[in-house]
Design a protein around this motif. Structure first.
Motif, PDB file in Angstrom:
ATOM      1  N   ALA A 278       0.834  -1.207   0.000  1.00  0.00           N
ATOM      2  CA  ALA A 278       0.000   0.000   0.000  1.00  0.00           C
ATOM      3  C   ALA A 278       0.868   1.257   0.000  1.00  0.00           C
ATOM      4  O   ALA A 278       0.583   2.230  -0.707  1.00  0.00           O
ATOM      5  N   GLY A 279       1.933   1.245   0.791  1.00  0.00           N
ATOM      6  CA  GLY A 279       2.836   2.390   0.811  1.00  0.00           C
ATOM      7  C   GLY A 279       3.548   2.587  -0.509  1.00  0.00           C
ATOM      8  O   GLY A 279       3.806   3.728  -0.931  1.00  0.00           O
ATOM      9  N   ASP A 280       3.878   1.481  -1.184  1.00  0.00           N
ATOM     10  CA  ASP A 280       4.529   1.569  -2.493  1.00  0.00           C
ATOM     11  C   ASP A 280       3.592   2.229  -3.505  1.00  0.00           C
ATOM     12  O   ASP A 280       4.021   3.058  -4.315  1.00  0.00           O
ATOM     13  N   ALA A 281       2.316   1.835  -3.473  1.00  0.00           N
ATOM     14  CA  ALA A 281       1.333   2.416  -4.388  1.00  0.00           C
ATOM     15  C   ALA A 281       1.120   3.894  -4.080  1.00  0.00           C
ATOM     16  O   ALA A 281       0.988   4.720  -4.988  1.00  0.00           O
ATOM     17  N   TYR A 282       1.068   4.231  -2.782  1.00  0.00           N
ATOM     18  CA  TYR A 282       0.921   5.632  -2.388  1.00  0.00           C
ATOM     19  C   TYR A 282       2.072   6.459  -2.973  1.00  0.00           C
ATOM     20  O   TYR A 282       1.857   7.525  -3.556  1.00  0.00           O
ATOM     21  N   ALA A 283       3.297   5.967  -2.810  1.00  0.00           N
ATOM     22  CA  ALA A 283       4.454   6.696  -3.320  1.00  0.00           C
ATOM     23  C   ALA A 283       4.369   6.889  -4.825  1.00  0.00           C
ATOM     24  O   ALA A 283       4.718   7.959  -5.348  1.00  0.00           O
ATOM     25  N   SER A 284       3.883   5.875  -5.534  1.00  0.00           N
ATOM     26  CA  SER A 284       3.760   5.979  -6.985  1.00  0.00           C
ATOM     27  C   SER A 284       2.772   7.073  -7.368  1.00  0.00           C
ATOM     28  O   SER A 284       3.052   7.909  -8.234  1.00  0.00           O
ATOM     29  N   GLY A 288       4.043  10.440  -9.051  1.00  0.00           N
ATOM     30  CA  GLY A 288       3.524  10.606 -10.405  1.00  0.00           C
ATOM     31  C   GLY A 288       2.791  11.920 -10.565  1.00  0.00           C
ATOM     32  O   GLY A 288       2.946  12.627 -11.571  1.00  0.00           O
ATOM     33  N   ALA A 289       1.988  12.268  -9.574  1.00  0.00           N
ATOM     34  CA  ALA A 289       1.252  13.530  -9.629  1.00  0.00           C
ATOM     35  C   ALA A 289       2.196  14.720  -9.578  1.00  0.00           C
ATOM     36  O   ALA A 289       2.015  15.710 -10.296  1.00  0.00           O
ATOM     37  N   LEU A 290       3.221  14.644  -8.728  1.00  0.00           N
ATOM     38  CA  LEU A 290       4.201  15.731  -8.672  1.00  0.00           C
ATOM     39  C   LEU A 290       4.933  15.874 -10.008  1.00  0.00           C
ATOM     40  O   LEU A 290       5.174  16.995 -10.481  1.00  0.00           O
ATOM     41  N   ALA A 291       5.298  14.731 -10.607  1.00  0.00           N
ATOM     42  CA  ALA A 291       6.017  14.773 -11.879  1.00  0.00           C
ATOM     43  C   ALA A 291       5.171  15.413 -12.976  1.00  0.00           C
ATOM     44  O   ALA A 291       5.711  16.054 -13.892  1.00  0.00           O
ATOM     45  N   ARG A 292       3.845  15.271 -12.886  1.00  0.00           N
ATOM     46  CA  ARG A 292       2.951  15.865 -13.873  1.00  0.00           C
ATOM     47  C   ARG A 292       2.608  17.315 -13.545  1.00  0.00           C
ATOM     48  O   ARG A 292       1.808  17.939 -14.241  1.00  0.00           O
ATOM     49  N   GLY A 293       3.201  17.844 -12.486  1.00  0.00           N
ATOM     50  CA  GLY A 293       2.979  19.246 -12.159  1.00  0.00           C
ATOM     51  C   GLY A 293       1.866  19.509 -11.172  1.00  0.00           C
ATOM     52  O   GLY A 293       1.471  20.661 -10.966  1.00  0.00           O
ATOM     53  N   ARG A 302      -3.947  11.612  -4.788  1.00  0.00           N
ATOM     54  CA  ARG A 302      -3.709  10.561  -5.775  1.00  0.00           C
ATOM     55  C   ARG A 302      -3.006   9.369  -5.126  1.00  0.00           C
ATOM     56  O   ARG A 302      -3.316   8.215  -5.423  1.00  0.00           O
ATOM     57  N   GLY A 303      -2.075   9.644  -4.222  1.00  0.00           N
ATOM     58  CA  GLY A 303      -1.419   8.566  -3.513  1.00  0.00           C
ATOM     59  C   GLY A 303      -2.397   7.749  -2.703  1.00  0.00           C
ATOM     60  O   GLY A 303      -2.339   6.510  -2.688  1.00  0.00           O
TER      61      GLY A 303
END
Length: 330
Positions: A278-284, A288-293, A302-303
């Motif tokens: 669950a923590g791995d998915a949260y980090a993704s 991912g959201a930060l990388a998209r701005g 989103r996490g």
């Protein structure tokens, strides 16, 4: 930095998970701490596997799982981790390829070491206890990154467990230097409170010099900060890095950057089946959201959404393979 599709590169221990439903007596019998991650030698790993049976196999590793989840987000992913040239290693590479995730580190030719594997014991309360044999993962060296590190990336996501490997500190430092030279941000997950305890000084030093984004649960970040209080742990984190996320189990998470600290509610889940990954998915979702701005608050939400999806089935990843896992309650 990449100019079109955001690109996140993950660096960590490449392993294959073997997930099995057990009763709590198995945890006690093998001297394991419920909910913990235990590093074991090849003999102990085999003894545990012999007792719990074949279980269900899936490629794993904390940051490997996070990078695999990027296939759901539209963010490009690359994974840097070492496997052996054996059946499990082939499985790992094929599963990453099937998710359109590049895994460019060459496998170790020493098959006697074997690909790392983690026996994940799931008790009836949904808690997971991990017993890990790292195998070929700990043989990764800076030389492995020479040809494998992509030239264009936005975020390098590093797994704290790497500091447990003989050359882990050198691998992490080398990767961070290459990523910084490419204009990327450095993200870190402390991985586990025990990992922090074992590597506190070197991890803290790395955070203060390199880390732009810290993502971890309260136990991990609290171990770094020397506190069990969520607000104090977040205060320590945001005092040392520009962006932080501290997950609080079923109480959601706290995220922060220069704009402030935000409480993010946990996404609703009808029934928690297995907390693995669950923590791995949260980090993704967060990265991912930060990388998209996205804003840090949007990233936290989103996490939470991605973590909730993983809680509803056995195993650390979504998709047809994960949904097919159906292990009886112990």
């Amino acid at each position: 930095m990449s100019k079109e599709t955001p690109h996140i590169v993950g660096l960590g221990n490449a392993i294959v998970d073997v997930v099995a439903a057990v009763d709590t007596a198995v945890i006690d019998r093998h001297g394991l701490t419920p909910g913990g991650m235990h590093l074991v030698d090849a003999g102990a790993a085999q003894a545990l596997f012999d007792e719990v049976g074949p279980g269900v196999r899936q490629s794993g590793g904390s940051v490997a799982n996070s990078i695999a989840h990027l296939s759901e987000t539209g963010v490009q992913g690359t994974y840097l981790g070492k496997v052996a040239d054996d059946d499990l290693g082939q499985t790992f590479r094929e599963e990453m390829s099937g998710l359109s995730i590049a895994a460019p580190v060459a496998p170790s030719p020493d098959a006697s070491t074997g690909t790392g594997r983690c026996v994940v014991l799931v008790t009836p309360d949904g808690e997971r206890t991990m017993s890990t044999y790292l195998g070929a993962a700990v043989t990764m060296a800076p030389s492995d990154l020479a040809q494998a590190m992509p030239e264009g990336l936005d975020i390098l996501f590093i797994e704290g467990y790497l500091w447990d490997a003989p050359q882990g500190a050198a691998v992490i430092e080398d990767a961070a230097q290459k990523a910084k030279a490419a204009g990327a941000r450095i993200a870190l997950t402390p991985s586990d409170a025990g990992c922090v305890e074992r590597n506190r000084d070197v991890m803290w030093n790395f955070i203060t010099r390199h880390v732009d984004i810290l993502v971890g649960n309260l136990a991990e970040v609290g171990q770094l900060a020397g506190t069990e209080d969520p607000e104090n742990a977040m205060g320590w984190a945001i005092g040392n890095v520009p962006v932080a996320a501290v997950t609080l189990h079923d109480e959601g998470s706290m995220v922060a950057d220069a704009t402030g600290v935000y409480r993010i509610a946990a996404a609703p889940v009808t029934k928690v089946v297995d907390t693995t990954g669950a923590g791995d998915a949260y980090a993704s979702g967060f990265l991912g959201a930060l990388a998209r701005g996205g804003t840090v608050e949007e990233a936290g939400k989103r996490g939470a959404e991605m973590a909730a999806r993983v809680l509803t089935h056995y195993g650390a990843r979504n998709g047809a393979a994960a949904q097919a896992i159906s292990l009886p309650a112990a």
